[in-house]
Design a protein around this motif. Structure first.
Motif, PDB file in Angstrom:
ATOM      1  N   ASN A   1       0.929   6.612   0.289  1.00 30.75           N
ATOM      2  CA  ASN A   1       2.348   6.934   0.483  1.00 30.75           C
ATOM      3  C   ASN A   1       2.465   8.005   1.568  1.00 30.75           C
ATOM      4  O   ASN A   1       1.462   8.486   2.093  1.00 30.75           O
ATOM      5  CB  ASN A   1       2.966   7.434  -0.825  1.00 30.75           C
ATOM      6  N   ASP A   2       3.683   8.406   1.894  1.00 24.99           N
ATOM      7  CA  ASP A   2       3.934   9.425   2.922  1.00 24.99           C
ATOM      8  C   ASP A   2       3.239   9.050   4.228  1.00 24.99           C
ATOM      9  O   ASP A   2       2.417   9.794   4.783  1.00 24.99           O
ATOM     10  CB  ASP A   2       3.467  10.807   2.454  1.00 24.99           C
TER      11      ASP A   2
ATOM     12  N   ARG B   1       6.488  -1.781   5.381  1.00 25.53           N
ATOM     13  CA  ARG B   1       5.092  -2.221   5.367  1.00 25.53           C
ATOM     14  C   ARG B   1       4.941  -3.300   6.437  1.00 25.53           C
ATOM     15  O   ARG B   1       5.508  -4.390   6.312  1.00 25.53           O
ATOM     16  CB  ARG B   1       4.705  -2.794   4.001  1.00 25.53           C
TER      17      ARG B   1
ATOM     18  N   THR C   1      -0.648  -1.265   7.379  1.00 23.59           N
ATOM     19  CA  THR C   1      -0.398   0.106   6.931  1.00 23.59           C
ATOM     20  C   THR C   1      -1.564   1.048   7.228  1.00 23.59           C
ATOM     21  O   THR C   1      -1.340   2.220   7.579  1.00 23.59           O
ATOM     22  CB  THR C   1      -0.088   0.103   5.425  1.00 23.59           C
TER      23      THR C   1
ATOM     24  N   THR D   1       3.236   3.987  -5.384  1.00 26.00           N
ATOM     25  CA  THR D   1       2.018   3.501  -4.753  1.00 26.00           C
ATOM     26  C   THR D   1       2.002   1.984  -4.732  1.00 26.00           C
ATOM     27  O   THR D   1       2.267   1.323  -5.730  1.00 26.00           O
ATOM     28  CB  THR D   1       0.779   4.013  -5.510  1.00 26.00           C
ATOM     29  N   GLU D   2       1.685   1.413  -3.556  1.00 24.60           N
ATOM     30  CA  GLU D   2       1.614  -0.029  -3.405  1.00 24.60           C
ATOM     31  C   GLU D   2       0.240  -0.528  -3.834  1.00 24.60           C
ATOM     32  O   GLU D   2      -0.779   0.122  -3.584  1.00 24.60           O
ATOM     33  CB  GLU D   2       1.872  -0.408  -1.937  1.00 24.60           C
TER      34      GLU D   2
ATOM     35  N   ALA E   1       9.643   3.596   4.749  1.00 26.79           N
ATOM     36  CA  ALA E   1       8.875   2.982   3.660  1.00 26.79           C
ATOM     37  C   ALA E   1       8.465   1.556   3.975  1.00 26.79           C
ATOM     38  O   ALA E   1       7.995   0.831   3.092  1.00 26.79           O
ATOM     39  CB  ALA E   1       9.700   3.019   2.374  1.00 26.79           C
TER      40      ALA E   1
END
Length: 448
Positions: free
Chosen positions: A27-28, A75, A138, A2-3, A73
């Motif tokens: 995520n995902d 961003r 995102t 997780t960011e 993945a």
């Protein structure tokens, strides 16, 4: 993993800004392309409340993002200072700050602030973002399916509104044209249509009510035509009392010019009265009753010819004719008022015009006359004798085989109809073989 998305302490945080920050930590994330998301966000701009300078800033930010960051993945982080954005948009930095806040609160981007407030992006050898601070798009990737559905619903609603607006215009014009054809119902139909237009309802409801009113108008017209067909069911072997055209051309040529001048144009039933004077055997019995029946037959023929010919179609299809007579066909009174000028321009004798009016009615004869003039102007070589062409169309109208609407739709859709109107006006006299007058004038509509 997780960011984490940091928001600087100097910002005024709102629930919408926090929601965007939470979406940026997801995520995902579904994959998309830079071109797809850019087009989608621009279509969704009216839904998201993005316009003006905010739209300009959004366009710049999307253009600065890298295509690979919208997949996997990655961003999509854009690092550009407010000062540079203000320079690009020719606005102040405070305006740029408000625009960025609107974009974040719309739920398509999130603040990703560095401890010092600077915006920058570091990438590794593979081109992926190793460390980045700025505006993170995102949330737009997370909401991809939701935004697509919103755009589809918005476009459907917009199309429905446009279709309803067109339907209101179409039915209103059709009802107005019907009022011209059936004066006895004109007041009630106009009042009903006006009441519908003044109600505070949506365009779709107005279109539905006008469609119902239009259906009633059509039922009335069909009933009128049905009465005529039933009344004529047993009239077998009866000599026609409205056809005053001579049997051969020699009889027509024997008439002198002085005879034509003696014929005065009065009303639509004048030619019928002439028919009884020339054919006394057809006037045996109750003359007044037969005259009324003949006038009713002329009205029915006129209604059948103009049933599918609104005045708007005549206006669009006969542009060149309107230029030549210097009259716009805004209503049927304009078309009838220009009939005398159009008759002279195609070389139609006054006697032939009176005969045509007596057989099909003044409005139908004027519409046929405008169509003949338009065709003569467009291709003079195609119609060598416009006067004979007019008589032939009148004969077809009496026989029930004239489809005037098809001719007008063909003229309206022709590529020649989109030519420069000024060029049409300057060439209309030469197309008919007449010298162009030195002074243009406006024809005063004739009174019924």
């Amino acid at each position: 993993m997780t960011e984490a998305t940091a928001i600087a302490s100097f910002r005024r945080v709102s629930p919408a800004i926090l929601a965007s920050a939470r979406m940026a930590m997801a995520n995902d994330i579904p994959d998309t392309s830079k071109s797809e998301i850019s087009l989608l966000l621009k279509k969704a701009a009216p839904i998201l409340g993005i316009d003006g300078t905010t739209y300009h800033v959004l366009d710049i930010l999307l253009g600065l993002s890298r295509g690979d960051d919208w997949k996997g993945a990655g961003r999509p982080i854009v690092a550009i200072s407010n000062a540079k954005l203000a320079e690009y948009t020719l606005r102040s930095e405070r305006t740029v700050t408000r625009c960025l806040r609107r974009i974040v609160e719309a739920g398509i981007a999130a603040y990703r602030d560095s401890p010092t407030g600077r915006r920058f992006v570091y990438r590794d050898n593979d081109g992926m973002v190793a460390s980045g601070f700025g505006l993170d798009f995102t949330p737009a990737r997370v909401r991809l399916a939701e935004i697509k559905e919103s755009v589809d619903n918005y476009q459907r609603e917009l199309k429905a509104t446009q279709d309803a607006r067109r339907a209101v215009t179409r039915f209103s014009r059709a009802i107005i044209d019907a009022c011209e054809a059936f004066p006895e119902k004109a007041d009630s139909w106009r009042c009903a249509a006006q009441a519908i237009m003044e109600t505070m309802v949506s365009r779709a409801e107005q279109a539905s009510k006008l469609e119902s009113l239009h259906s009633e108008v059509l039922e009335h017209a069909e009933a009128r035509f049905g009465e005529h067909n039933m009344s004529c069911a047993g009239d077998i072997g009866v000599t026609s009392i409205i056809n005053t055209t001579p049997k051969n051309l020699s009889e027509s040529n024997e008439r002198t010019r002085s005879y034509e001048r003696d014929i005065k144009q009065t009303d639509d039933g004048f030619a019928v009265e002439m028919a009884y004077e020339n054919k006394p055997e057809a006037a045996v019995g109750d003359t007044q009753s037969r005259l009324r029946q003949a006038e009713k037959a002329v009205g029915d023929i006129q209604g059948a010819v103009l049933a599918a010919v609104p005045v708007g179609l005549l206006q669009v299809g006969c542009r060149a004719a309107q230029e030549c007579v210097s009259v716009e066909f805004d209503g049927w009174s304009d078309v009838v008022g220009a009939a005398e000028m159009m008759r002279r321009m195609i070389g139609l004798s006054e006697a032939a015009w009176v005969d045509g009016v007596g057989r099909v009615g003044r409005y139908a004869a004027s519409a046929i006359l405008a169509t003949v003039l338009e065709k003569s102007l467009r291709d003079p070589e195609l119609i060598a004798k416009p006067g004979g062409y007019f008589r032939a169309m009148v004969d077809r109208a009496v026989d029930g085989s004239l489809h005037l609407s098809k001719s007008l739709y063909g003229l309206a859709e022709s590529g020649m109809n989109t030519r420069d109107r000024q060029a049409k006006g300057s060439s209309c006299y030469s197309a008919l073989g007449h010298a162009e007058p030195a002074t243009r004038f406006t024809l005063t509509p004739l009174q019924e």
